[in-house]
Motif scaffolding. Sequence first.
Motif, PDB file in Angstrom:
ATOM      1  N   UNK A   1     -21.057 -36.857  -8.130  1.00 22.30           N
ATOM      2  CA  UNK A   1     -21.803 -37.399  -9.351  1.00 22.30           C
ATOM      3  C   UNK A   1     -22.882 -38.178  -9.144  1.00 22.30           C
ATOM      4  N   UNK A   2     -22.771 -39.213  -8.228  1.00 21.94           N
ATOM      5  CA  UNK A   2     -24.019 -40.006  -8.024  1.00 21.94           C
ATOM      6  C   UNK A   2     -25.129 -39.325  -7.193  1.00 21.94           C
ATOM      7  N   UNK A   3     -24.740 -38.290  -6.240  1.00 22.25           N
ATOM      8  CA  UNK A   3     -25.755 -37.406  -5.648  1.00 22.25           C
ATOM      9  C   UNK A   3     -26.586 -36.563  -6.556  1.00 22.25           C
ATOM     10  N   UNK A   4     -25.629 -35.866  -7.543  1.00 15.60           N
ATOM     11  CA  UNK A   4     -26.097 -35.074  -8.575  1.00 15.60           C
ATOM     12  C   UNK A   4     -27.210 -35.991  -9.445  1.00 15.60           C
ATOM     13  N   UNK A   5     -27.041 -36.951  -9.915  1.00 21.82           N
ATOM     14  CA  UNK A   5     -27.855 -37.744 -10.777  1.00 21.82           C
ATOM     15  C   UNK A   5     -28.957 -38.213 -10.003  1.00 21.82           C
ATOM     16  N   UNK A   6     -28.877 -38.648  -8.584  1.00 19.78           N
ATOM     17  CA  UNK A   6     -29.914 -38.905  -7.845  1.00 19.78           C
ATOM     18  C   UNK A   6     -30.929 -37.892  -7.704  1.00 19.78           C
ATOM     19  N   UNK A   7     -30.476 -36.503  -7.554  1.00 20.89           N
ATOM     20  CA  UNK A   7     -31.338 -35.450  -7.267  1.00 20.89           C
ATOM     21  C   UNK A   7     -32.130 -35.304  -8.592  1.00 20.89           C
TER      22      UNK A   7
END
Length: 470
Positions: free
Chosen positions: A277-283
């Motif tokens: 979820x963190x990677x998706x948000x950062x993307x």
Amino acid sequence: MKGIRTRLIVHFGLILLLIVLVLEGLFYWAVHTYYFGTATEALVTRTTTFTNFINKYATGYRLKDKARYILENVSNDEYAKIEVLDVDGRVILNSYGFQTNEVIDTPDVADALKGMTGIHVGKSPQTRERVIAVSNPLTFDGEYAGVLRYTISAEPFYHAVNRIALYGAGVGAAVVFLAFVLSLIMAKRIVDPIEDLTKAATQMAMGNYSTRAVKRYDDEVGTLAETFNYMAAEIGKNEKLKNDFISSVSHELRTPLTSIKGWGETLISGGLDEPEETMLGLEVIAKETDRLIGLVEELLDFSKFQSGEMKLSLERMDLREVLDDLHLQFAIRSQDKEVALHLEIPSSPLAIMGDFNRLKQVFVNLLDNAFKFTPRGGTVHVTAAESGGRLIVSVADTGEGIDADDLPHITGKFYKGRSKLSGSGLGLAICKEIVELHGGRLFVNSLLGQGTTITVELPVAKAMETAPKG
């Protein structure tokens, strides 16, 4: 005299008054010359004829005898006063039969004693009456023995001339009055449309761009009214485009900011415990940040173009390098969207004097639009060739195309057409400005539902051309 109406009336009136006064003066002079010239000529003819008769048929008569002979032969219908003068200018006999011994020293008498026909127009020394006098010499034994003088009153001529001049003055006054009325009408025809334009301009200055000036006449002011109305329509159109642009940009800015804020709050509340979820948000944040950067850069570029601060860093370059970079750059996007990207460029260099980064910006924008409006399974075709001293680069797609009504305006600033896709409406306008700064031209051809072709023409660099400094 601040108003045009007042100045027109006053200046026109003064000019006309001056003309009337000059014409009145010429008219008075002409009438005066005619009356007095005719009377003087007739008097000279009569005096000369009678003097020649006396000198011819009374040759042996002395002056006093000639005077009596003249008096006896004067017609009863003669209205002129006749006087016989000796060489001293003394009257020895007049047509009334009197010897007054009055001395007359007017110029006509002096001229007659010199053998000429003397003429005098002036006042009589005795009566102060205005007279016309003609004198001719009388001879005795071949010498000048005296003067025969005819005198008539000039008062009737003056009265007649003054009466005619008075009539002329009346006509002149009527002309001036009529001209004054006409100048009022003329000033009204000129000033009223200008006042309408002033009122319309005031309304437009207050923000009422729907106001229009009334075209009253087919003249220069009428043309000005048409031009004003055209200007008002264009300003109104640009104002609408500007408002739409502000609304569109506000929406375009709000969307990525909302996404960034939402994911930021999500990541903060989640405590970064879930890596996926963190990677998706950062993307998402990175992607939306790129969108914001693109919008801001377009706004900055547009501001530079509007203020004339956009400067190019020109250098001799091969346009194939720009197109090769773009082919690599859009290759991944071509695969992701399943849109074929074809590049056709010649093997020989495409030499131009250009700004590498600005030209890349142009073609990035054109390719971005081509991919944006081309559905899956479509094609984007980029071709480049040299023809007639020009480099011709075309970006053609098989996308949705552009409506015929939107096509003439698609390169205008703020214009987005009928597309619902995101964008500021400045991209093509900026591209056109950059191309024109390079001495080139940009054309858009499109058919709704069949695709769009955008063509860029740039001048070929001369063989020995070098980049300008600055």
